[in-house]
Scaffold this motif. Structure first.
Motif, PDB file in Angstrom:
ATOM      1  N   THR A 134     -15.398   4.563 -15.180  1.00  0.00           N
ATOM      2  CA  THR A 134     -14.622   4.422 -13.945  1.00  0.00           C
ATOM      3  C   THR A 134     -13.423   5.351 -13.981  1.00  0.00           C
ATOM      4  OG1 THR A 134     -15.274   2.102 -13.735  1.00  0.00           O
ATOM      5  CG2 THR A 134     -13.372   2.822 -12.447  1.00  0.00           C
ATOM      6  N   CYS A 135     -13.281   6.144 -12.904  1.00  0.00           N
ATOM      7  CA  CYS A 135     -12.140   7.049 -12.755  1.00  0.00           C
ATOM      8  C   CYS A 135     -11.181   6.437 -11.737  1.00  0.00           C
ATOM      9  CB  CYS A 135     -12.612   8.420 -12.293  1.00  0.00           C
ATOM     10  SG  CYS A 135     -11.289   9.618 -12.003  1.00  0.00           S
ATOM     11  N   ASP A 136      -9.924   6.236 -12.141  1.00  0.00           N
ATOM     12  CA  ASP A 136      -8.915   5.591 -11.288  1.00  0.00           C
ATOM     13  C   ASP A 136      -7.732   6.546 -11.135  1.00  0.00           C
ATOM     14  OD1 ASP A 136      -7.218   3.967  -9.920  1.00  0.00           O
ATOM     15  OD2 ASP A 136      -7.162   2.365 -11.415  1.00  0.00           O
ATOM     16  N   THR A 138      -4.047   7.227  -8.922  1.00  0.00           N
ATOM     17  CA  THR A 138      -2.986   6.804  -7.989  1.00  0.00           C
ATOM     18  C   THR A 138      -1.983   7.949  -7.865  1.00  0.00           C
ATOM     19  OG1 THR A 138      -1.735   5.778  -9.797  1.00  0.00           O
ATOM     20  CG2 THR A 138      -3.217   4.353  -8.519  1.00  0.00           C
ATOM     21  N   LYS A 148     -10.673   4.324  -6.871  1.00  0.00           N
ATOM     22  CA  LYS A 148     -11.586   4.227  -8.004  1.00  0.00           C
ATOM     23  C   LYS A 148     -12.978   4.692  -7.606  1.00  0.00           C
ATOM     24  CE  LYS A 148      -9.259   0.307 -10.232  1.00  0.00           C
ATOM     25  NZ  LYS A 148      -9.448  -1.068 -10.784  1.00  0.00           N
ATOM     26  N   HIS A 150     -17.075   5.063  -9.676  1.00  0.00           N
ATOM     27  CA  HIS A 150     -17.852   4.704 -10.866  1.00  0.00           C
ATOM     28  C   HIS A 150     -19.029   5.671 -11.042  1.00  0.00           C
ATOM     29  CE1 HIS A 150     -15.656   0.875 -10.683  1.00  0.00           C
ATOM     30  NE2 HIS A 150     -15.993   0.847  -9.384  1.00  0.00           N
TER      31      HIS A 150
END
Length: 260
Positions: A134-136, A138, A148, A150
Protein backbone atom coordinates in the motif's frame (compact mmCIF):
# COMPACT_ATOMS: atom_id res chain seq x y z
CA UNK A 1 -50.12 49.80 14.83
CA UNK A 2 -46.37 50.03 15.29
CA UNK A 3 -45.88 47.10 17.67
CA UNK A 4 -47.20 44.44 15.21
CA UNK A 5 -44.54 45.42 12.60
CA UNK A 6 -41.62 44.47 14.85
CA UNK A 7 -42.09 40.67 14.74
CA UNK A 8 -42.40 40.76 10.97
CA UNK A 9 -39.13 42.62 10.61
CA UNK A 10 -37.40 40.15 12.92
CA UNK A 11 -38.61 37.26 10.83
CA UNK A 12 -37.29 38.87 7.67
CA UNK A 13 -33.92 39.41 9.30
CA UNK A 14 -33.78 35.78 10.42
CA UNK A 15 -34.57 34.58 6.92
CA UNK A 16 -31.82 36.73 5.48
CA UNK A 17 -29.32 35.41 8.00
CA UNK A 18 -30.25 31.81 7.29
CA UNK A 19 -30.02 32.40 3.54
CA UNK A 20 -26.60 33.99 3.89
CA UNK A 21 -25.42 31.07 6.03
CA UNK A 22 -26.56 28.54 3.44
CA UNK A 23 -24.90 30.54 0.69
CA UNK A 24 -21.64 30.71 2.63
CA UNK A 25 -21.72 26.96 3.31
CA UNK A 26 -22.34 26.30 -0.37
CA UNK A 27 -19.48 28.52 -1.45
CA UNK A 28 -17.19 26.89 1.10
CA UNK A 29 -18.15 23.45 -0.11
CA UNK A 30 -17.59 24.36 -3.75
CA UNK A 31 -14.37 26.34 -3.47
CA UNK A 32 -12.95 25.30 -0.12
CA UNK A 33 -13.32 21.54 -0.14
CA UNK A 34 -12.36 21.29 -3.80
CA UNK A 35 -8.93 22.62 -2.83
CA UNK A 36 -8.26 19.90 -0.22
CA UNK A 37 -9.91 16.85 -1.75
CA UNK A 38 -8.04 16.63 -5.06
CA UNK A 39 -5.07 14.31 -4.20
CA UNK A 40 -5.07 11.05 -6.16
CA UNK A 41 -2.62 8.14 -5.65
CA UNK A 42 -2.20 5.49 -8.34
CA UNK A 43 -0.46 2.08 -8.35
CA UNK A 44 -0.83 -1.01 -10.59
CA UNK A 45 -3.34 -3.53 -9.30
CA UNK A 46 -0.99 -6.51 -9.77
CA UNK A 47 2.73 -7.16 -10.17
CA UNK A 48 4.53 -10.42 -11.02
CA UNK A 49 8.17 -11.25 -10.38
CA UNK A 50 10.56 -14.20 -10.19
CA UNK A 51 12.52 -15.14 -7.10
CA UNK A 52 15.75 -13.16 -6.91
CA UNK A 53 14.52 -10.31 -9.13
CA UNK A 54 14.66 -6.60 -8.32
CA UNK A 55 11.04 -5.45 -8.41
CA UNK A 56 9.95 -1.86 -8.98
CA UNK A 57 6.88 -0.91 -6.93
CA UNK A 58 5.54 2.10 -8.86
CA UNK A 59 3.41 4.77 -7.20
CA UNK A 60 2.40 8.17 -8.58
CA UNK A 61 0.19 10.95 -7.24
CA UNK A 62 -1.49 14.12 -8.41
CA UNK A 63 -2.14 17.11 -6.14
CA UNK A 64 -3.29 20.68 -6.56
CA UNK A 65 -0.57 21.81 -4.16
CA UNK A 66 3.09 21.59 -4.97
CA UNK A 67 5.04 19.08 -2.82
CA UNK A 68 6.53 20.71 0.27
CA UNK A 69 8.58 19.59 3.22
CA UNK A 70 5.32 18.56 4.90
CA UNK A 71 4.58 15.93 2.26
CA UNK A 72 4.61 12.43 3.74
CA UNK A 73 4.94 9.07 1.94
CA UNK A 74 4.66 5.65 3.51
CA UNK A 75 4.68 2.09 2.19
CA UNK A 76 3.09 -0.77 4.11
CA UNK A 77 2.93 -4.52 3.54
CA UNK A 78 0.18 -7.03 4.32
CA UNK A 79 1.17 -10.73 4.03
CA UNK A 80 -0.67 -12.96 1.60
CA UNK A 81 -1.77 -15.15 4.50
CA UNK A 82 -3.36 -12.11 6.20
CA UNK A 83 -2.58 -10.18 9.34
CA UNK A 84 -1.86 -6.58 10.32
CA UNK A 85 -0.21 -4.19 7.88
CA UNK A 86 3.49 -3.53 8.43
CA UNK A 87 4.78 -0.03 7.61
CA UNK A 88 8.36 -0.54 6.37
CA UNK A 89 9.18 2.74 4.58
CA UNK A 90 8.76 6.46 5.31
CA UNK A 91 9.59 9.60 3.39
CA UNK A 92 9.48 13.00 5.10
CA UNK A 93 11.94 15.40 3.49
CA UNK A 94 14.23 12.36 3.12
CA UNK A 95 13.87 8.61 2.76
CA UNK A 96 13.89 6.47 5.91
CA UNK A 97 14.88 2.95 4.80
CA UNK A 98 14.10 -0.08 6.99
CA UNK A 99 17.02 -1.22 9.15
CA UNK A 100 15.40 -4.27 10.73
CA UNK A 101 12.79 -6.83 9.81
CA UNK A 102 11.90 -8.54 6.60
CA UNK A 103 12.83 -5.66 4.31
CA UNK A 104 16.07 -4.53 5.96
CA UNK A 105 18.67 -3.66 3.33
CA UNK A 106 16.32 -4.59 0.48
CA UNK A 107 14.48 -1.30 -0.19
CA UNK A 108 15.78 1.40 -2.53
CA UNK A 109 14.19 4.81 -2.89
CA UNK A 110 13.83 5.93 -6.52
CA UNK A 111 11.04 8.49 -6.21
CA UNK A 112 10.90 12.07 -7.45
CA UNK A 113 8.18 13.87 -5.45
CA UNK A 114 8.46 17.04 -7.54
CA UNK A 115 7.26 14.98 -10.51
CA UNK A 116 4.63 13.09 -8.54
CA UNK A 117 6.65 9.86 -8.37
CA UNK A 118 7.14 8.07 -5.03
CA UNK A 119 8.17 4.63 -6.33
CA UNK A 120 10.52 2.23 -4.52
CA UNK A 121 12.53 -0.87 -5.47
CA UNK A 122 12.39 -4.24 -3.71
CA UNK A 123 15.76 -6.02 -4.08
CA UNK A 124 16.15 -9.81 -4.21
CA UNK A 125 12.48 -10.75 -4.08
CA UNK A 126 11.58 -13.91 -2.15
CA UNK A 127 8.49 -16.06 -1.86
CA UNK A 128 7.87 -14.50 1.57
CA UNK A 129 7.32 -11.14 -0.14
CA UNK A 130 4.00 -12.25 -1.65
CA UNK A 131 1.22 -9.97 -0.45
CA UNK A 132 -0.37 -6.53 -0.77
CA UNK A 133 1.68 -3.32 -0.81
CA UNK A 134 0.00 0.00 0.00
CA UNK A 135 1.28 3.42 -1.05
CA UNK A 136 0.01 6.30 1.14
CA UNK A 137 0.67 9.96 0.27
CA UNK A 138 -0.39 13.11 2.10
CA UNK A 139 0.47 16.59 0.85
CA UNK A 140 -1.09 19.30 3.02
CA UNK A 141 -3.47 20.96 2.48
CA UNK A 142 -4.49 18.06 0.21
CA UNK A 143 -5.13 15.44 2.84
CA UNK A 144 -8.43 14.03 1.60
CA UNK A 145 -9.53 12.31 -1.56
CA UNK A 146 -7.79 9.00 -2.43
CA UNK A 147 -4.44 9.16 -0.67
CA UNK A 148 -3.91 5.36 -0.73
CA UNK A 149 -3.53 2.78 -3.45
CA UNK A 150 -2.88 -0.98 -3.28
CA UNK A 151 -0.92 -3.39 -5.47
CA UNK A 152 -0.67 -7.20 -5.12
CA UNK A 153 2.80 -8.71 -5.67
CA UNK A 154 3.17 -12.36 -6.70
CA UNK A 155 6.67 -13.87 -6.58
CA UNK A 156 7.16 -17.28 -8.26
CA UNK A 157 10.12 -19.72 -8.01
CA UNK A 158 12.85 -19.35 -10.60
CA UNK A 159 12.65 -22.09 -13.29
CA UNK A 160 15.61 -24.46 -13.47
CA UNK A 161 17.52 -24.13 -16.74
CA UNK A 162 20.74 -25.71 -18.01
CA UNK A 163 23.17 -23.08 -19.12
CA UNK A 164 25.50 -23.55 -22.08
CA UNK A 165 28.52 -23.16 -19.82
CA UNK A 166 27.36 -26.09 -17.67
CA UNK A 167 27.01 -28.30 -20.73
CA UNK A 168 30.44 -27.28 -22.00
CA UNK A 169 32.09 -28.12 -18.67
CA UNK A 170 30.32 -31.49 -18.57
CA UNK A 171 31.53 -32.39 -22.05
CA UNK A 172 35.07 -31.17 -21.40
CA UNK A 173 35.64 -33.11 -18.17
CA UNK A 174 33.51 -36.24 -18.67
CA UNK A 175 32.35 -36.93 -22.21
CA UNK A 176 35.50 -35.86 -24.10
CA UNK A 177 38.02 -37.95 -22.09
CA UNK A 178 35.78 -41.02 -22.14
CA UNK A 179 35.31 -40.64 -25.90
CA UNK A 180 39.07 -40.45 -26.48
CA UNK A 181 39.70 -43.55 -24.36
CA UNK A 182 37.02 -45.49 -26.22
CA UNK A 183 38.42 -44.44 -29.59
CA UNK A 184 41.93 -45.53 -28.51
CA UNK A 185 40.79 -48.97 -27.33
CA UNK A 186 38.80 -49.61 -30.50
CA UNK A 187 41.79 -48.62 -32.58
CA UNK A 188 44.04 -51.05 -30.70
CA UNK A 189 41.55 -53.84 -31.31
CA UNK A 190 41.17 -53.18 -35.03
CA UNK A 191 44.77 -52.40 -36.02
CA UNK A 192 46.23 -56.01 -35.64
CA UNK A 193 43.42 -57.44 -37.74
CA UNK A 194 44.05 -54.87 -40.39
CA UNK A 195 47.77 -55.73 -40.63
CA UNK A 196 46.96 -59.43 -40.72
CA UNK A 197 44.50 -58.94 -43.53
CA UNK A 198 46.97 -56.85 -45.49
CA UNK A 199 49.60 -59.63 -45.25
CA UNK A 200 47.12 -61.99 -46.87
CA UNK A 201 45.95 -59.59 -49.51
CA UNK A 202 45.61 -60.82 -53.05
CA UNK A 203 48.70 -60.36 -55.20
CA UNK A 204 48.51 -60.06 -58.94
CA UNK A 205 50.23 -62.55 -61.26
CA UNK A 206 52.85 -59.91 -62.09
CA UNK A 207 53.86 -59.72 -58.40
CA UNK A 208 54.01 -63.51 -57.96
CA UNK A 209 57.41 -64.84 -59.09
CA UNK A 210 57.95 -68.28 -60.46
CA UNK A 211 58.38 -70.77 -57.66
CA UNK A 212 56.43 -68.71 -55.02
CA UNK A 213 53.09 -70.11 -56.09
CA UNK A 214 54.36 -73.71 -55.52
CA UNK A 215 56.23 -72.90 -52.34
CA UNK A 216 59.71 -73.25 -53.95
CA UNK A 217 62.47 -70.61 -53.65
CA UNK A 218 63.38 -68.64 -56.81
CA UNK A 219 66.85 -70.25 -56.98
CA UNK A 220 65.42 -73.74 -56.73
CA UNK A 221 62.78 -72.95 -59.32
CA UNK A 222 65.49 -71.74 -61.70
CA UNK A 223 67.48 -74.97 -61.33
CA UNK A 224 64.35 -77.07 -61.61
CA UNK A 225 63.25 -75.34 -64.84
CA UNK A 226 66.70 -75.73 -66.51
CA UNK A 227 66.83 -78.54 -69.13
CA UNK A 228 69.70 -80.24 -70.88
CA UNK A 229 69.13 -78.12 -73.94
CA UNK A 230 69.46 -74.98 -71.88
CA UNK A 231 72.70 -76.21 -70.38
CA UNK A 232 74.17 -76.71 -73.82
CA UNK A 233 73.37 -73.14 -74.73
CA UNK A 234 74.89 -71.66 -71.55
CA UNK A 235 78.13 -69.71 -71.71
CA UNK A 236 80.91 -70.09 -69.17
CA UNK A 237 79.62 -67.44 -66.76
CA UNK A 238 76.14 -68.89 -66.73
CA UNK A 239 77.51 -72.39 -66.15
CA UNK A 240 79.51 -71.24 -63.12
CA UNK A 241 76.40 -69.58 -61.67
CA UNK A 242 74.37 -72.69 -62.40
CA UNK A 243 76.78 -75.04 -60.67
CA UNK A 244 77.07 -72.77 -57.66
CA UNK A 245 73.31 -72.89 -57.22
CA UNK A 246 73.40 -76.66 -57.62
CA UNK A 247 75.69 -76.92 -54.60
CA UNK A 248 73.13 -74.96 -52.56
CA UNK A 249 70.24 -77.15 -53.76
CA UNK A 250 71.52 -80.71 -54.33
CA UNK A 251 68.00 -82.17 -54.64
CA UNK A 252 67.17 -79.94 -57.54
CA UNK A 253 70.45 -81.08 -59.19
CA UNK A 254 69.34 -84.68 -59.12
CA UNK A 255 66.07 -83.63 -60.64
CA UNK A 256 67.85 -81.86 -63.54
CA UNK A 257 70.14 -84.85 -64.18
CA UNK A 258 67.14 -87.10 -64.28
CA UNK A 259 65.66 -84.88 -66.95
CA UNK A 260 68.82 -85.15 -68.96
Amino acid sequence: MDPPSTPIMCRVELRRTALNSVLLLYLFGVFGLSQVCSIEVTTPSELHATKGDTVRLPCTFTSTASPTSKMRVSWSYTPQTGGPALVFFHFLSKAELPKTGQFAGRIKWQGTPARGDVSIYLINATLNDNGTYTCDVTNPPDVFGSPKSHTVLTVTPKPTTIRFSDVAVLMAFILLPSGLITFFLVGRMLCPKKRHNQSKAYRSPIEVTEGEETGVSPQAAYIKSTTCCDMCLMDSDEEEEYYSMQKMHPREEEYVESQC
